[in-house]
Scaffold this motif. Structure first.
Motif, short mmCIF file in Angstrom:
data_model
loop_
_atom_site.label_atom_id
_atom_site.label_comp_id
_atom_site.label_asym_id
_atom_site.label_seq_id
_atom_site.Cartn_x
_atom_site.Cartn_y
_atom_site.Cartn_z
N MET A 246 93.13 -46.02 33.41
CA MET A 246 93.13 -45.66 31.98
C MET A 246 93.25 -46.90 31.09
SD MET A 246 92.73 -42.44 31.75
CE MET A 246 93.26 -41.89 30.15
N ARG A 247 94.11 -47.82 31.50
CA ARG A 247 94.34 -49.00 30.65
C ARG A 247 93.07 -49.82 30.47
NH1 ARG A 247 99.60 -49.03 33.01
NH2 ARG A 247 98.85 -50.32 34.71
N PRO A 248 92.41 -50.23 31.56
CA PRO A 248 91.16 -50.99 31.35
C PRO A 248 90.07 -50.18 30.65
CG PRO A 248 91.56 -50.64 33.71
CD PRO A 248 92.79 -50.18 32.98
N ALA A 249 90.07 -48.86 30.87
CA ALA A 249 89.07 -48.02 30.20
C ALA A 249 89.30 -48.04 28.69
CB ALA A 249 89.13 -46.59 30.73
N ARG A 250 90.59 -48.03 28.31
CA ARG A 250 90.91 -48.11 26.87
C ARG A 250 90.45 -49.45 26.29
NH1 ARG A 250 95.48 -44.75 27.79
NH2 ARG A 250 96.77 -46.50 28.41
N ARG A 251 90.64 -50.51 27.08
CA ARG A 251 90.19 -51.84 26.61
C ARG A 251 88.67 -51.85 26.41
NH1 ARG A 251 94.34 -54.02 30.02
NH2 ARG A 251 92.90 -54.27 31.76
N VAL A 252 87.97 -51.21 27.35
CA VAL A 252 86.49 -51.16 27.25
C VAL A 252 86.07 -50.40 25.99
CG1 VAL A 252 84.42 -50.16 28.33
CG2 VAL A 252 86.09 -51.38 29.73
N THR A 253 86.66 -49.24 25.76
CA THR A 253 86.25 -48.45 24.59
C THR A 253 86.62 -49.17 23.29
OG1 THR A 253 88.26 -47.17 24.93
CG2 THR A 253 86.24 -46.12 25.58
N ALA B 261 78.85 -43.11 16.21
CA ALA B 261 80.01 -42.23 16.48
C ALA B 261 79.78 -41.43 17.76
CB ALA B 261 80.23 -41.30 15.30
N ALA B 262 78.56 -40.98 17.96
CA ALA B 262 78.23 -40.24 19.18
C ALA B 262 78.38 -41.15 20.39
CB ALA B 262 76.80 -39.70 19.09
N PHE B 263 77.97 -42.41 20.23
CA PHE B 263 78.10 -43.37 21.33
C PHE B 263 79.57 -43.58 21.68
CE2 PHE B 263 78.60 -47.91 22.62
CZ PHE B 263 78.05 -47.77 23.88
N CYS C 24 81.54 -42.97 25.13
CA CYS C 24 82.35 -44.03 25.77
C CYS C 24 83.71 -43.47 26.17
CB CYS C 24 82.55 -45.21 24.82
SG CYS C 24 81.06 -46.16 24.59
N GLN C 25 84.34 -42.70 25.26
CA GLN C 25 85.64 -42.10 25.55
C GLN C 25 85.55 -41.24 26.81
OE1 GLN C 25 88.55 -42.32 24.03
NE2 GLN C 25 88.07 -43.35 22.11
N ARG C 26 84.42 -40.59 26.96
CA ARG C 26 84.25 -39.65 28.07
C ARG C 26 83.98 -40.38 29.39
NH1 ARG C 26 80.28 -34.75 26.49
NH2 ARG C 26 81.74 -34.53 24.76
N TYR C 27 83.24 -41.46 29.34
CA TYR C 27 82.74 -42.06 30.58
C TYR C 27 83.37 -43.41 30.95
CZ TYR C 27 79.39 -38.51 31.70
OH TYR C 27 78.83 -37.31 32.08
N ALA C 28 84.10 -44.06 30.03
CA ALA C 28 84.62 -45.39 30.34
C ALA C 28 85.56 -45.35 31.54
CB ALA C 28 85.34 -45.96 29.13
N ALA D 144 77.59 -51.20 31.53
CA ALA D 144 76.91 -49.91 31.78
C ALA D 144 76.80 -49.12 30.49
CB ALA D 144 77.66 -49.12 32.84
N LEU D 145 77.88 -49.09 29.71
CA LEU D 145 77.85 -48.33 28.46
C LEU D 145 76.93 -48.98 27.43
CD1 LEU D 145 81.63 -47.41 28.44
CD2 LEU D 145 79.76 -45.76 28.47
N LEU D 146 76.91 -50.30 27.41
CA LEU D 146 75.98 -50.98 26.50
C LEU D 146 74.52 -50.69 26.87
CD1 LEU D 146 77.61 -54.47 25.84
CD2 LEU D 146 77.07 -52.71 24.16
N ARG D 147 74.28 -50.61 28.19
CA ARG D 147 72.91 -50.28 28.63
C ARG D 147 72.53 -48.87 28.18
NH1 ARG D 147 71.46 -53.13 34.41
NH2 ARG D 147 72.19 -55.19 33.79
#
Lengths: 156, 186
Positions: free
Chosen positions: A64-71, B19-21, B25-29, B53-56
């Motif tokens: 979760m932590r790295p995922a939050r950093r990514v978002t 915003a959709a992106f 991201c929240q869903r898949y990161a 991956a998300l940027l792609r």
């Protein structure tokens, strides 16, 4: 049912043989009654199952932590321009097909090419050689290759 | 209010909706980070992979065709990036095990579990790439064999064969590790 088939069905239906479709279950139970190795296989799978399930629950917080950093990084940075060019190839599909394809077709193709090369190289029926050239081929080439050239007097 | 589906979000992203992106991201990161961390065994690389991956997805959204589910396409991108990183770098096994979410009754039990987890992850890391991907998709991500087959671009029986081979290797290597552990104890 062979042990190999039993192993595949374990993957498909799980380790609880009692829950398998009737035909498979009866055949599996017959195999288990007679085959010690099949019983060992089932015991090994039953032992492996909770370990795989346990690892699947691993470290959700650590992800979760790295995922939050990514978002956050994606939310704060300006996004690049989108590509509206239509691709010739659907690249991800193509790449994954290339990266994860089984190795054996490449190995078989390489072996086939090597065999073909050997056949072409060792057989004179595949390559047409004229009578003159054939006569040349049958002469003793060792003399040509290994006969030392005349040494000039100046050298000695 | 109903949550928009992945495909609906992708349609909006294709029209440049940031915003959709971010919602996607929240869903898949977290899924991308989790998969990549288990595949490459390295947290910082996993973060880079998830971000890329998300940027792609953002860049390619206008060209995306809903032939398959978005998740299938997204996992393919993540797997490709993981394969590229794996070819560049070795596996870092210690970073992967992390901590369990559920609290263990005592410290010794926690250590034993972590040791078991590390052994399992090392055994999974030693599998050939296709087998490793099949194990991660089916057991870690919880996909059906059919969905894993779609992501891998193979048949269901192909995935089953990969899983049979992978589990055979895991049984052997974990059995050997357990025997070694018992040998150390005596």
């Amino acid at each position: 049912m062979t042990r190999e088939e039993f192993e595949h069905l374990l993957i498909r239906h799980g380790t609880d043989v009692a829950l398998w479709p009737p035909a498979s279950r009866i055949a599996a139970e017959a195999l288990l009654a007679t085959d010690v190795a099949a019983r060992g296989l089932l015991a090994g799978e039953i032992a492996l199952e909770p370990r795989l399930a346990g690892a699947a629950r691993l470290a959700s917080e650590a992800d979760m932590r790295p995922a939050r950093r990514v978002t956050l990084a994606l939310a704060n940075a300006p996004l690049p321009r989108q590509s509206r060019r239509h691709p010739v190839l659907w690249l991800p599909d193509w790449l994954i097909a290339l990266d994860l394809r089984p190795a054996w077709p490449s190995i078989a193709a390489l072996a086939g090419m090597a065999l073909l090369g050997f056949m072409v190289g060792s057989s004179d029926t595949l390559v047409s050689i004229g009578p003159a050239a054939r006569a040349g081929v049958t002469t003793d080439v060792s003399a040509v290759v290994f006969e030392p050239g005349p040494i000039g007097e100046g050298v000695l | 209010m109903r949550e928009p589906s992945d495909e609906e979000l992708m349609s909006a992203i294709a029209a440049g909706d940031e915003a959709a992106f971010r919602a996607l991201c929240q869903r898949y990161a977290v899924r991308a980070v989790a998969f990549a961390r288990r595949f490459v065994g390295n947290g910082s690389d996993a973060e880079d992979i998830a971000q890329e991956a998300l940027l792609r997805v953002w860049r390619a959204a206008p060209r995306w065709r809903p032939d398959a589910a978005f998740g299938t396409w997204f996992y393919r991108i993540v797997i490709n990036l993981c394969l590229n990183v794996r070819r560049r770098l070795p596996f870092f096994g210690l970073d992967v095990a992390g901590e369990r979410a559920d609290p263990a009754p005592d410290a010794l039990a926690v250590m034993e579990r972590q040791e078991e987890d590390r052994a399992l992850l090392a055994a999974v890391a030693a599998l050939p790439e296709r087998q490793r991907v099949a194990i991660l998709l089916t057991y870690w991500e919880g996909f059906s064999n059919a969905h894993a087959a779609e992501i891998l671009g193979t048949s269901v029986s192909g995935v089953e064969t990969l899983l049979v081979r992978a589990r055979r290797s895991l049984r052997l290597s974990l059995g050997a590790a357990q025997k070694e552990g018992q040998g150390d104890d005596t």
